[in-house]
Design an enzyme around this catalytic site. Structure first.
Site, PDB file in Angstrom:
ATOM      1  N   HIS A 186       0.835  -1.210   0.000  1.00 17.93           N
ATOM      2  CA  HIS A 186       0.000   0.000   0.000  1.00 17.93           C
ATOM      3  C   HIS A 186       0.869   1.259   0.000  1.00 17.93           C
ATOM      4  O   HIS A 186       0.720   2.132  -0.862  1.00 17.93           O
ATOM      5  CB  HIS A 186      -0.916  -0.019   1.228  1.00 17.93           C
ATOM      6  CG  HIS A 186      -1.814   1.169   1.349  1.00 17.93           C
ATOM      7  ND1 HIS A 186      -3.146   1.142   0.988  1.00 17.93           N
ATOM      8  CD2 HIS A 186      -1.586   2.435   1.773  1.00 17.93           C
ATOM      9  CE1 HIS A 186      -3.683   2.331   1.189  1.00 17.93           C
ATOM     10  NE2 HIS A 186      -2.754   3.141   1.671  1.00 17.93           N
ATOM     11  N   GLU A 187       1.766   1.341   0.979  1.00 13.12           N
ATOM     12  CA  GLU A 187       2.591   2.552   1.087  1.00 13.12           C
ATOM     13  C   GLU A 187       3.564   2.669  -0.095  1.00 13.12           C
ATOM     14  O   GLU A 187       3.889   3.768  -0.535  1.00 13.12           O
ATOM     15  CB  GLU A 187       3.350   2.567   2.418  1.00 13.12           C
ATOM     16  CG  GLU A 187       2.452   2.564   3.655  1.00 13.12           C
ATOM     17  CD  GLU A 187       1.421   3.689   3.668  1.00 13.12           C
ATOM     18  OE1 GLU A 187       1.645   4.733   3.026  1.00 13.12           O
ATOM     19  OE2 GLU A 187       0.374   3.516   4.320  1.00 13.12           O
ATOM     20  N   HIS A 247       1.827   4.443  -2.866  1.00 10.02           N
ATOM     21  CA  HIS A 247       1.920   5.897  -2.699  1.00 10.02           C
ATOM     22  C   HIS A 247       3.295   6.383  -3.165  1.00 10.02           C
ATOM     23  O   HIS A 247       3.416   7.426  -3.808  1.00 10.02           O
ATOM     24  CB  HIS A 247       1.751   6.275  -1.227  1.00 10.02           C
ATOM     25  CG  HIS A 247       0.335   6.289  -0.735  1.00 10.02           C
ATOM     26  ND1 HIS A 247      -0.674   6.948  -1.387  1.00 10.02           N
ATOM     27  CD2 HIS A 247      -0.233   5.743   0.374  1.00 10.02           C
ATOM     28  CE1 HIS A 247      -1.803   6.806  -0.709  1.00 10.02           C
ATOM     29  NE2 HIS A 247      -1.560   6.073   0.369  1.00 10.02           N
TER      30      HIS A 247
END
Length: 685
Positions: free
Chosen positions: A476-477, A480
């Site tokens: 997820h990160e 980003h």
């Protein structure tokens, strides 16, 4: 951080690789003088714009405004990032001085009538200038930013706005500090081996390490995720599960200096007052004007659609877990929130014969990192090279150089994986330097990106072995991060993750889809002791179990969205009971029995001290987008370079240069529908 000279490191050119921040030279005493100098310099830059005797144009007004405040931005970026990732008492005291100062400075600019008059003049005459698409969008963003930050206010209204902004900056800081203190102050100390019944070896080893760190006998469990999660999932002792649950879910509600109940009320009320000063009915109306959703009706439509679609399945999931608990504990047993993870895990194990401890040996952190980096290489051709010459702010942090498929330097990438007392909980991506292009020389100034986690730490016996959920968090990160790494726009204020808030989660949630793909898992998931590749049948169990309690998980997110909207659609000040208001706000989405003392709002940093005020729905909004986007990858092949190239070009590199729906349709060829999400979650066949 020691400094061998008296020079302020922020004020000199950095003699570091890629101009990275010299963390090894920065000390707390450097921040305030550098911020003072940064304010002085930006004020001088603004004066030059205002005092220009030529008619206002994009070139002599908008562009120099966009470029102003570089020093201040740099110092503030480091200070705010370290306040979350590597804080201490000195920084927290400094923040109480710096936050109001910054708020005042920002207001001095946004409320500067002469500056706004020039920007408005350029905006009103924009048809007469030959502006390209990015220039037009920058002008629009800057003009709207001034209006939305009070430029049209006068007299008492302007003074009131200044005061509210200053107070809000202090309150959000106080909210975060209280939350961190409450988290760090709690420890569950166990001294009898029988109290550890049910806990896996990894949790016991971690608790042993924590006890040593804290200088106590026995085993210590904390409210940090790598400690809290396993205890709630595996501990047989129900009374201790309840004790830990109550400690976590009553954070900042106690009669002490960390109480956030009044802070929550005031933050919600200030947001409302600011919005009403600016001519809006409530804060949600103000905030959603610059979101894909655009208004609260659209947000509620999504939340209610999810509520209606997922509730029947969520109730069935609860009934199944409750039935198992009653089978083991008796027919009158009532499943409480502190029982949910424990009995859910037992049911999942019974159904799929899978749990985190079975998977952990295949998810050694360094191998997972290689796998995630390798995924970016497969999709986009980029590579990562660790560079120990790049200064870092803590010994646990690693710095990498990222190179594009043509071997050109693309970005600096910092990773910070493990919890510590100086770091707030959760996981996040941030930027130390944005990307931009020099219009005169064409030089592309590349970004410096960071991800911060709180993953299971290594012990003396074992390396860091992640849970499957932690693998998903890293993906997820990292998603980003790719949004930041691939940034390729002319202006820094529109690059990378500077997009509408309900679009920013698309790249991150999109990456999570790979966690259940065998082709991806087979690139890195090997047993840390034997080197054995994760067995196909274990991967199949991951896939089969991926929708276990998916409806419950969806309603949990919907409940947070409803709570957020309840706080920020208010038209009148709130001075009631925070706990009672919370329970009413999200009751439609609650499946488990309510616990009277529990309170989410007092620790809900996303909406009271983060950027998600009237925006928490963004996670579900982006989930619709990410499921729809990944459906195309599934159709074309999950490593399909052509599809990946389109995703990079149309989504990851464009930042906020265009409306997100235009970018999405260009990639996907159509607007997203909720169907792909329903199919992925097994709600729709």
């Amino acid at each position: 951080m020691n400094n061998t000279s008296n020079k302020n490191p922020f004020l000199d050119a950095y003699s570091t690789p890629h101009g990275t921040f010299p963390f090894d030279k920065i000390k707390p005493g450097d921040y305030k003088p550098a911020i003072d100098e940064g304010i002085r310099r930006q004020n001088a830059e603004i004066d030059v714009i205002i005092n220009n005797i030529e008619n206002p144009t994009f070139a002599n007004t908008v562009l120099p405004y966009e470029k102003s405040g570089e020093l201040l931005h740099n110092v503030n970026t480091v200070f705010n990032n370290l306040l979350s990732a590597e804080t201490n008492d000195e920084l927290q005291e400094l923040a109480k001085e710096i936050m109001p100062l910054m708020s005042e400075h920002e207001n001095n600019i946004s409320l500067n009538e002469d500056l706004f008059a020039r920007i408005k003049s350029v905006y009103d005459q924009r048809q007469k200038e030959d502006l390209n698409k990015e220039q037009s969008k920058l002008l629009e963003d800057i003009y709207n930013g001034f209006v939305r930050n009070g430029a049209n206010l006068h007299g008492e209204a302007k003074d009131k706005y200044r005061g509210l902004c200053k107070e809000l900056s202090l309150l959000t800081l106080q909210f975060s500090e209280n939350n961190l203190k409450e988290t760090n102050n709690y420890r569950l100390i166990l001294t009898e081996k029988s109290q550890l019944a049910g806990l896996p070896e990894s949790a016991i080893e971690a608790a042993t390490e924590t006890a040593k760190e804290k200088g106590v006998e026995g085993w210590v469990f904390t409210l940090q995720a790598p400690s809290y999660g396993p205890f709630m999932t595996y501990a047989d002792n129900r009374a201790l599960r309840r004790e830990l649950y109550m400690a976590y879910n009553t954070k900042c509600t106690h009669n002490n200096e960390c109480n956030n109940l009044e802070v929550v009320k005031r933050i919600a009320n200030i947001h409302m007052e600011i919005a009403q000063l600016l001519g809006y009915t409530n804060f949600a109306e103000y905030n959603l004007q610059e979101r894909m959703a655009q208004d609260s009706d659209t947000v509620y439509k999504l939340l209610n659609q999810l509520l209606d679609t997922y509730t029947p399945a969520a109730k069935q999931e609860y009934a199944e877990v409750q039935a198992l608990a009653q089978q083991q504990q008796g027919g009158d047993f009532v499943l409480m929130p502190w029982d949910w993870a424990y009995y859910s895990h037992k049911l999942k194990d019974r159904k799929f014969n899978i749990d985190d401890e079975m998977l952990r040996p295949y998810f050694e952190l360094n191998k997972v990192k290689e796998g995630v980096f390798g995924l970016a290489t497969k999709l986009y051709g980029i590579t990562f090279k660790k560079n120990p010459e790049i200064p870092v702010y803590h010994k646990d942090v690693d710095a990498y150089e990222v190179f594009d498929k043509d071997d050109k330097f693309l970005a600096v990438f910092y990773t910070d994986f493990h919890p510590r007392a100086s770091k707030r909980s959760g996981a996040w991506m941030t930027s130390y330097k944005g990307q931009w292009i020099d219009e005169r020389t064409g030089e592309n100034s590349r970004p410096h990106i960071s991800i911060v986690m709180n993953f299971t730490k290594p012990t003396q016996e074992k390396p860091a072995l992640l849970t499957f959920s932690e693998v998903e968090t890293l993906l997820h990160e990292f998603g980003h991060s790719l949004h930041g790494i691939f940034a390729n726009t002319t202006y820094e204020s529109m690059s990378g993750t500077n997009v509408y808030w309900d679009f920013v989660e698309l790249p991150s949630q999109f990456m999570e889809n790979f966690a259940t793909e065998k082709e991806f898992l087979h690139t890195f998931a090997r047993h840390y002791q034997t080197g054995e590749l994760i067995p196909d049948e274990l991967v199949q169990r991951i896939v089969d179990s991926s929708n276990f309690n998916a409806a419950y998980a969806c309603l949990r997110q919907v409940s947070f969205g409803l709570l957020d909207m309840a706080w920020y659609t208010r038209n009148t000040p709130f001075d009631g009971d925070v706990k009672a208001y919370e329970k009413k706000a999200w009751e439609k989405a609650q499946i488990l029995p309510s616990v009277e003392e529990a309170c989410m709002s007092t620790q809900f940093s996303h909406i009271f001290a983060g950027g998600y005020s009237a925006g928490y729905y963004s996670y579900k909004w982006a989930e619709v987008l990410d499921a729809d986007a990944f459906a195309l990858f599934k159709e074309k092949g999950i490593f399909n370079s052509e599809t990946a190239s389109s995703f990079r070009e149309n989504i990851l590199s464009k930042g906020g240069t265009e409306h997100p729906m235009a970018l999405y349709k260009r990639f996907r060829g159509q607007e997203p529908t909720i169907d792909a999400l329903l199919i992925r979650n097994g709600i729709k066949k």
